[in-house]
Scaffold this motif. Structure first.
Motif, PDB file in Angstrom:
ATOM      1  N   HIS A 111       0.840  -1.203   0.000  1.00  0.00           N
ATOM      2  CA  HIS A 111       0.000   0.000   0.000  1.00  0.00           C
ATOM      3  C   HIS A 111       0.874   1.252   0.000  1.00  0.00           C
ATOM      4  O   HIS A 111       0.562   2.237  -0.669  1.00  0.00           O
ATOM      5  CB  HIS A 111      -0.919   0.015   1.220  1.00  0.00           C
ATOM      6  N   LYS A 112       1.972   1.218   0.739  1.00  0.00           N
ATOM      7  CA  LYS A 112       2.891   2.357   0.783  1.00  0.00           C
ATOM      8  C   LYS A 112       3.511   2.603  -0.589  1.00  0.00           C
ATOM      9  O   LYS A 112       3.631   3.746  -1.033  1.00  0.00           O
ATOM     10  CB  LYS A 112       3.997   2.123   1.813  1.00  0.00           C
ATOM     11  N   LYS A 113       3.918   1.527  -1.257  1.00  0.00           N
ATOM     12  CA  LYS A 113       4.518   1.658  -2.584  1.00  0.00           C
ATOM     13  C   LYS A 113       3.508   2.234  -3.570  1.00  0.00           C
ATOM     14  O   LYS A 113       3.844   3.089  -4.398  1.00  0.00           O
ATOM     15  CB  LYS A 113       5.014   0.304  -3.086  1.00  0.00           C
ATOM     16  N   PHE A 114       2.267   1.773  -3.483  1.00  0.00           N
ATOM     17  CA  PHE A 114       1.230   2.297  -4.370  1.00  0.00           C
ATOM     18  C   PHE A 114       0.980   3.776  -4.076  1.00  0.00           C
ATOM     19  O   PHE A 114       0.875   4.591  -4.995  1.00  0.00           O
ATOM     20  CB  PHE A 114      -0.069   1.500  -4.221  1.00  0.00           C
ATOM     21  N   GLY A 115       0.908   4.133  -2.807  1.00  0.00           N
ATOM     22  CA  GLY A 115       0.703   5.532  -2.431  1.00  0.00           C
ATOM     23  C   GLY A 115       1.819   6.424  -2.940  1.00  0.00           C
ATOM     24  O   GLY A 115       1.572   7.519  -3.452  1.00  0.00           O
ATOM     25  N   ALA A 116       3.052   5.962  -2.818  1.00  0.00           N
ATOM     26  CA  ALA A 116       4.198   6.735  -3.295  1.00  0.00           C
ATOM     27  C   ALA A 116       4.139   6.904  -4.814  1.00  0.00           C
ATOM     28  O   ALA A 116       4.397   7.996  -5.337  1.00  0.00           O
ATOM     29  CB  ALA A 116       5.500   6.061  -2.889  1.00  0.00           C
ATOM     30  N   ALA A 117       3.782   5.853  -5.535  1.00  0.00           N
ATOM     31  CA  ALA A 117       3.674   5.933  -6.996  1.00  0.00           C
ATOM     32  C   ALA A 117       2.534   6.870  -7.397  1.00  0.00           C
ATOM     33  O   ALA A 117       2.653   7.629  -8.375  1.00  0.00           O
ATOM     34  CB  ALA A 117       3.459   4.541  -7.594  1.00  0.00           C
ATOM     35  N   LEU A 118       1.454   6.857  -6.634  1.00  0.00           N
ATOM     36  CA  LEU A 118       0.320   7.738  -6.914  1.00  0.00           C
ATOM     37  C   LEU A 118       0.705   9.202  -6.720  1.00  0.00           C
ATOM     38  O   LEU A 118       0.370  10.064  -7.537  1.00  0.00           O
ATOM     39  CB  LEU A 118      -0.849   7.364  -6.013  1.00  0.00           C
ATOM     40  N   ILE A 119       1.456   9.483  -5.677  1.00  0.00           N
ATOM     41  CA  ILE A 119       1.926  10.847  -5.416  1.00  0.00           C
ATOM     42  C   ILE A 119       2.862  11.316  -6.534  1.00  0.00           C
ATOM     43  O   ILE A 119       2.749  12.451  -7.012  1.00  0.00           O
ATOM     44  CB  ILE A 119       2.600  10.932  -4.037  1.00  0.00           C
ATOM     45  N   GLU A 120       3.772  10.442  -6.961  1.00  0.00           N
ATOM     46  CA  GLU A 120       4.697  10.808  -8.035  1.00  0.00           C
ATOM     47  C   GLU A 120       3.946  11.091  -9.340  1.00  0.00           C
ATOM     48  O   GLU A 120       4.280  12.025 -10.072  1.00  0.00           O
ATOM     49  CB  GLU A 120       5.740   9.713  -8.254  1.00  0.00           C
ATOM     50  N   GLN A 121       2.919  10.313  -9.612  1.00  0.00           N
ATOM     51  CA  GLN A 121       2.127  10.536 -10.819  1.00  0.00           C
ATOM     52  C   GLN A 121       1.370  11.857 -10.704  1.00  0.00           C
ATOM     53  O   GLN A 121       1.288  12.614 -11.670  1.00  0.00           O
ATOM     54  CB  GLN A 121       1.171   9.355 -11.047  1.00  0.00           C
ATOM     55  N   ALA A 122       0.841  12.164  -9.537  1.00  0.00           N
ATOM     56  CA  ALA A 122       0.124  13.429  -9.332  1.00  0.00           C
ATOM     57  C   ALA A 122       1.073  14.620  -9.507  1.00  0.00           C
ATOM     58  O   ALA A 122       0.698  15.636 -10.107  1.00  0.00           O
ATOM     59  CB  ALA A 122      -0.515  13.453  -7.944  1.00  0.00           C
ATOM     60  N   LYS A 123       2.300  14.497  -9.008  1.00  0.00           N
ATOM     61  CA  LYS A 123       3.294  15.572  -9.185  1.00  0.00           C
ATOM     62  C   LYS A 123       3.593  15.782 -10.670  1.00  0.00           C
ATOM     63  O   LYS A 123       3.774  16.914 -11.117  1.00  0.00           O
ATOM     64  CB  LYS A 123       4.590  15.227  -8.448  1.00  0.00           C
ATOM     65  N   ALA A 124       3.643  14.702 -11.424  1.00  0.00           N
ATOM     66  CA  ALA A 124       3.941  14.794 -12.854  1.00  0.00           C
ATOM     67  C   ALA A 124       2.802  15.464 -13.620  1.00  0.00           C
ATOM     68  O   ALA A 124       3.015  15.989 -14.715  1.00  0.00           O
ATOM     69  CB  ALA A 124       4.223  13.405 -13.426  1.00  0.00           C
ATOM     70  N   MET A 125       1.599  15.475 -13.055  1.00  0.00           N
ATOM     71  CA  MET A 125       0.454  16.123 -13.701  1.00  0.00           C
ATOM     72  C   MET A 125       0.455  17.637 -13.501  1.00  0.00           C
ATOM     73  O   MET A 125      -0.190  18.357 -14.263  1.00  0.00           O
ATOM     74  CB  MET A 125      -0.862  15.551 -13.158  1.00  0.00           C
ATOM     75  N   GLN A 126       1.156  18.127 -12.499  1.00  0.00           N
ATOM     76  CA  GLN A 126       1.116  19.546 -12.155  1.00  0.00           C
ATOM     77  C   GLN A 126       1.397  20.501 -13.314  1.00  0.00           C
ATOM     78  O   GLN A 126       0.680  21.485 -13.461  1.00  0.00           O
ATOM     79  CB  GLN A 126       2.061  19.837 -10.981  1.00  0.00           C
ATOM     80  N   PRO A 127       2.405  20.255 -14.146  1.00  0.00           N
ATOM     81  CA  PRO A 127       2.640  21.209 -15.250  1.00  0.00           C
ATOM     82  C   PRO A 127       1.431  21.361 -16.171  1.00  0.00           C
ATOM     83  O   PRO A 127       1.215  22.422 -16.736  1.00  0.00           O
ATOM     84  CB  PRO A 127       3.816  20.597 -16.018  1.00  0.00           C
ATOM     85  N   PHE A 128       0.625  20.329 -16.300  1.00  0.00           N
ATOM     86  CA  PHE A 128      -0.550  20.377 -17.179  1.00  0.00           C
ATOM     87  C   PHE A 128      -1.732  21.030 -16.491  1.00  0.00           C
ATOM     88  O   PHE A 128      -2.550  21.675 -17.137  1.00  0.00           O
ATOM     89  CB  PHE A 128      -0.903  18.965 -17.659  1.00  0.00           C
TER      90      PHE A 128
END
Length: 54
Positions: free
Chosen positions: A33-50
């Motif tokens: 669950h921690k690994k999934f949460g971390a990957a979800l946060i990284e994906q959300a950060k990558a969306m910020q420029p858009f």
């Protein structure tokens, strides 16, 4: 010579990493669950420029 990643390249990579983590998710394992949460946060950060474009 390594090329710098564009925002879309970064988002693509983070999205695929998130999908891979989701495929490996073990509902009984808190570490999973921690690994999934971390990957979800990284994906959300990558969306910020858009999201900040108008």
């Amino acid at each position: 010579m390594e090329q710098e990643k564009t925002p879309i390249d970064n988002l693509t990579e983070k999205t695929f990493r998130l999908l891979g983590t989701l495929q490996d998710l073990d509902e009984q394992d808190p570490e999973s669950h921690k690994k999934f949460g971390a990957a979800l946060i990284e994906q959300a950060k990558a969306m910020q420029p858009f999201l900040q474009q108008r």
